[in-house]
Design a protein around this motif. Structure first.
Motif, PDB file in Angstrom:
ATOM      1  N   UNK A  12     118.901 -27.341  36.358  1.00 50.53           N
ATOM      2  CA  UNK A  12     117.798 -26.471  36.740  1.00 50.53           C
ATOM      3  C   UNK A  12     116.523 -26.839  35.995  1.00 50.53           C
ATOM      4  N   UNK A  13     116.629 -27.057  34.704  1.00 49.81           N
ATOM      5  CA  UNK A  13     115.447 -27.426  33.930  1.00 49.81           C
ATOM      6  C   UNK A  13     114.911 -28.797  34.337  1.00 49.81           C
ATOM      7  N   UNK A  18     110.704 -31.760  37.235  1.00 55.22           N
ATOM      8  CA  UNK A  18     110.328 -32.635  38.338  1.00 55.22           C
ATOM      9  C   UNK A  18     109.332 -31.939  39.268  1.00 55.22           C
ATOM     10  N   UNK A  19     109.477 -30.642  39.440  1.00 55.51           N
ATOM     11  CA  UNK A  19     108.508 -29.883  40.236  1.00 55.51           C
ATOM     12  C   UNK A  19     107.126 -29.888  39.587  1.00 55.51           C
ATOM     13  N   UNK A  20     107.084 -29.741  38.284  1.00 54.60           N
ATOM     14  CA  UNK A  20     105.802 -29.802  37.573  1.00 54.60           C
ATOM     15  C   UNK A  20     105.177 -31.181  37.735  1.00 54.60           C
ATOM     16  N   UNK A  21     106.001 -32.217  37.658  1.00 53.64           N
ATOM     17  CA  UNK A  21     105.522 -33.583  37.873  1.00 53.64           C
ATOM     18  C   UNK A  21     104.929 -33.732  39.275  1.00 53.64           C
ATOM     19  N   UNK A  57     117.279 -28.230  41.541  1.00 57.33           N
ATOM     20  CA  UNK A  57     117.182 -26.893  40.955  1.00 57.33           C
ATOM     21  C   UNK A  57     118.162 -25.930  41.618  1.00 57.33           C
ATOM     22  N   UNK A  58     118.286 -26.020  42.929  1.00 58.48           N
ATOM     23  CA  UNK A  58     119.199 -25.128  43.647  1.00 58.48           C
ATOM     24  C   UNK A  58     120.647 -25.392  43.250  1.00 58.48           C
TER      25      UNK A  58
END
Length: 71
Positions: A12-13, A18-21, A57-58
């Motif tokens: 999840x982290x 990766x989403x922030x990237x 993440x899911x």
């Protein structure tokens, strides 16, 4: 089951990082200028990576949930 929870937290982290990237890359693509087609191509690459990050993440959240239920 603790290992499943810890593995889920790591996934999840990693997905959130990766989403922030992806967010940073999308902002960079928009600021870099260029033609509309060049920006679209860059953003399409970011979208693919964004979907991978959401899936990671899911899976991590699912692992945490299953590990919590089984504990």
């Amino acid at each position: 089951m603790e290992m499943l929870i810890y593995a889920g937290v790591v996934l999840t982290l990693g997905g959130v990082a990766l989403l922030v990237y992806c967010i940073l890359q999308a902002a960079k693509a928009r600021k870099s200028g260029g033609t509309e087609d060049e920006i679209r191509v860059r953003l399409q690459k970011v979208i693919a990576l964004n979907l991978v990050a959401l899936m990671i993440s899911a899976i991590g959240l699912g692992a945490v949930t299953i590990g919590s239920i089984l504990s």
